[in-house]
Design a protein around this motif. Structure first.
Motif, short mmCIF file in Angstrom:
data_model
loop_
_atom_site.label_atom_id
_atom_site.label_comp_id
_atom_site.label_asym_id
_atom_site.label_seq_id
_atom_site.Cartn_x
_atom_site.Cartn_y
_atom_site.Cartn_z
N PRO A 28 0.83 -1.21 0.00
CA PRO A 28 0.00 0.00 0.00
C PRO A 28 0.86 1.25 0.00
N VAL A 29 1.26 1.72 -1.17
CA VAL A 29 2.17 2.87 -1.26
C VAL A 29 1.54 3.99 -2.07
N SER A 30 2.07 5.19 -1.89
CA SER A 30 1.79 6.31 -2.79
C SER A 30 3.00 6.48 -3.70
N PHE A 31 2.75 6.64 -5.00
CA PHE A 31 3.83 6.80 -5.96
C PHE A 31 4.11 8.28 -6.22
N VAL A 32 5.33 8.56 -6.66
CA VAL A 32 5.69 9.88 -7.17
C VAL A 32 5.85 9.72 -8.68
N ALA A 33 5.14 10.56 -9.44
CA ALA A 33 5.16 10.43 -10.90
C ALA A 33 5.31 11.80 -11.55
N LYS A 34 5.79 11.81 -12.77
CA LYS A 34 5.92 13.07 -13.51
C LYS A 34 4.53 13.64 -13.79
N SER A 35 4.44 14.96 -13.86
CA SER A 35 3.16 15.65 -13.96
C SER A 35 2.40 15.29 -15.24
N GLU A 36 3.11 14.86 -16.30
CA GLU A 36 2.43 14.50 -17.54
C GLU A 36 1.45 13.35 -17.34
N VAL A 37 1.76 12.46 -16.39
CA VAL A 37 0.90 11.31 -16.15
C VAL A 37 -0.50 11.75 -15.75
N ALA A 38 -0.60 12.83 -15.00
CA ALA A 38 -1.91 13.32 -14.56
C ALA A 38 -2.80 13.70 -15.72
N ARG A 39 -2.22 14.02 -16.88
CA ARG A 39 -3.00 14.45 -18.05
C ARG A 39 -3.28 13.31 -19.01
N TRP A 40 -2.75 12.13 -18.74
CA TRP A 40 -3.01 11.00 -19.63
C TRP A 40 -4.45 10.52 -19.47
N PRO A 41 -5.14 10.19 -20.57
CA PRO A 41 -6.50 9.66 -20.46
C PRO A 41 -6.52 8.36 -19.66
N VAL A 42 -7.50 8.22 -18.81
CA VAL A 42 -7.74 7.02 -18.00
C VAL A 42 -6.64 6.82 -16.97
N ILE A 43 -5.39 6.68 -17.42
CA ILE A 43 -4.29 6.43 -16.49
C ILE A 43 -4.14 7.57 -15.49
N GLY A 44 -4.31 8.82 -15.97
CA GLY A 44 -4.22 9.96 -15.07
C GLY A 44 -5.29 9.92 -13.98
N THR A 45 -6.49 9.50 -14.37
CA THR A 45 -7.57 9.38 -13.38
C THR A 45 -7.23 8.32 -12.35
N PHE A 46 -6.75 7.16 -12.81
CA PHE A 46 -6.36 6.11 -11.88
C PHE A 46 -5.27 6.59 -10.93
N ALA A 47 -4.29 7.32 -11.48
CA ALA A 47 -3.19 7.79 -10.65
C ALA A 47 -3.68 8.73 -9.56
N ARG A 48 -4.58 9.65 -9.91
CA ARG A 48 -5.11 10.57 -8.90
C ARG A 48 -5.91 9.84 -7.84
N LEU A 49 -6.68 8.83 -8.24
CA LEU A 49 -7.47 8.07 -7.27
C LEU A 49 -6.58 7.19 -6.39
N HIS A 50 -5.36 6.96 -6.83
CA HIS A 50 -4.41 6.24 -5.99
C HIS A 50 -3.53 7.20 -5.19
N ARG A 51 -3.92 8.46 -5.18
CA ARG A 51 -3.25 9.52 -4.43
C ARG A 51 -1.76 9.65 -4.82
N THR A 52 -1.52 9.56 -6.12
CA THR A 52 -0.16 9.76 -6.63
C THR A 52 0.27 11.20 -6.42
N ILE A 53 1.54 11.39 -6.11
CA ILE A 53 2.13 12.72 -5.94
C ILE A 53 2.82 13.08 -7.26
N PHE A 54 2.41 14.18 -7.87
CA PHE A 54 2.95 14.55 -9.18
C PHE A 54 4.02 15.63 -9.04
N VAL A 55 5.06 15.52 -9.87
CA VAL A 55 6.14 16.50 -9.87
C VAL A 55 6.35 17.00 -11.30
N ASP A 56 6.46 18.31 -11.43
CA ASP A 56 6.73 18.94 -12.72
C ASP A 56 8.25 19.10 -12.85
#
Length: 260
Positions: free
Chosen positions: A85-113
């Motif tokens: 049960p972890v939170s991931f750190v991902a590049k900010s572009e992932v948040a804008r990807w269709p479907v995957i971005g939604t999943f990432a936000r619902l998994h409380r991913t931390i985005f970095v630009d």
């Protein structure tokens, strides 16, 4: 491949359609059990993609921890999240990807630009806050992905997030060791890894078309988050490199990554 597509279409997809609005409500209300549905989802996806994930070493079960790992492709996220049960750190572009971005936000991913140097401080603060809540945060410390034969230098900028009282840094080596029970060849590694300008559709097709894939998540001894972040990054990098090399050669793990 056909059976996997059927499983994903008739098991994973209905679970996803049911779980998305529920998870959205859980995250919006900041309920403490936000990791339950994602854990089930990633276990189903791992099975559907033919991943056989095993653990080596002992992941920290309690206390604030920053996990730092090598990175091979998006399959790493599925493998890790199916077990931890972890939170991931991902590049900010992932948040804008269709479907995957939604999943990432619902998994409380931390985005970095990564294009903005000033965003490092904001991201580190968010990571620190999540770690302080005893939620393990996983950072792919290379800042990019490779084919899984070697470890690139770890970037230390965000590792300062773990520099708080009582926090620890735990190295994690992610190794894809076999396909269909046989050691991976270099060409087979390129079927799994997501590198260069490879499209996600091509990568997914190669993964679905390959046999069962053995993945080992090897945990090294925790490092106290004290002192210089660059030194901590180097220590973690050395540990991950030793464990990855051992797993790729099918050798016993070093003393700081014993198999359990």
């Amino acid at each position: 491949m056909t059976l996997r597509i059927v499983f994903l279409a008739f098991i994973v997809l209905p679970f996803t359609l049911f779980g998305l609005p529920v998870q959205l409500s859980i995250v919006a209300l900041r309920l403490p059990f936000w990791q339950v549905l994602p854990a089930i989802f990633f276990k189903l996806v791992a099975f559907g993609l033919g991943l056989r994930v095993s653990l080596a070493g002992q992941p920290l079960a309690k206390g604030p921890v920053l996990i730092v790992a090598n990175h091979i492709g998006w399959l790493d996220i599925v493998a890790v999240a199916s077990k931890l049960p972890v939170s991931f750190v991902a590049k900010s572009e992932v948040a804008r990807w269709p479907v995957i971005g939604t999943f990432a936000r619902l998994h409380r991913t931390i985005f970095v630009d990564r294009t903005r140097r000033t965003d490092t401080r904001r991201t580190a603060a968010e990571m620190s806050a999540r770690i302080a809540q005893d939620v393990p945060v996983l950072l792919f410390a290379e800042g990019t992905s490779g084919i899984g034969t070697h470890v690139l230098p770890f970037r230390s900028a965000l590792m300062g997030a773990a520099l708080q009282d009582g926090a620890r840094i735990q190295p994690l080596a992610i190794a894809y060791t076999k396909i269909s029970g046989l050691p991976l060849s270099r060409s087979e590694r390129r079927q799994i890894a997501w590198i260069g300008d490879m499209g996600i559709g091509d990568n997914l097709g190669a993964i679905l078309g390959s046999g069962p894939k053995d993945v080992v998540l090897a945990f090294g001894a925790p490092i106290p988050a004290q002192g210089d972040r660059k030194r901590n990054a180097q220590r973690a990098e050395n540990t991950v490199r030793r464990m990855l090399n051992a797993l790729n050669r099918c050798d016993p793990l070093p003393r700081d990554g014993e198999v359990v």
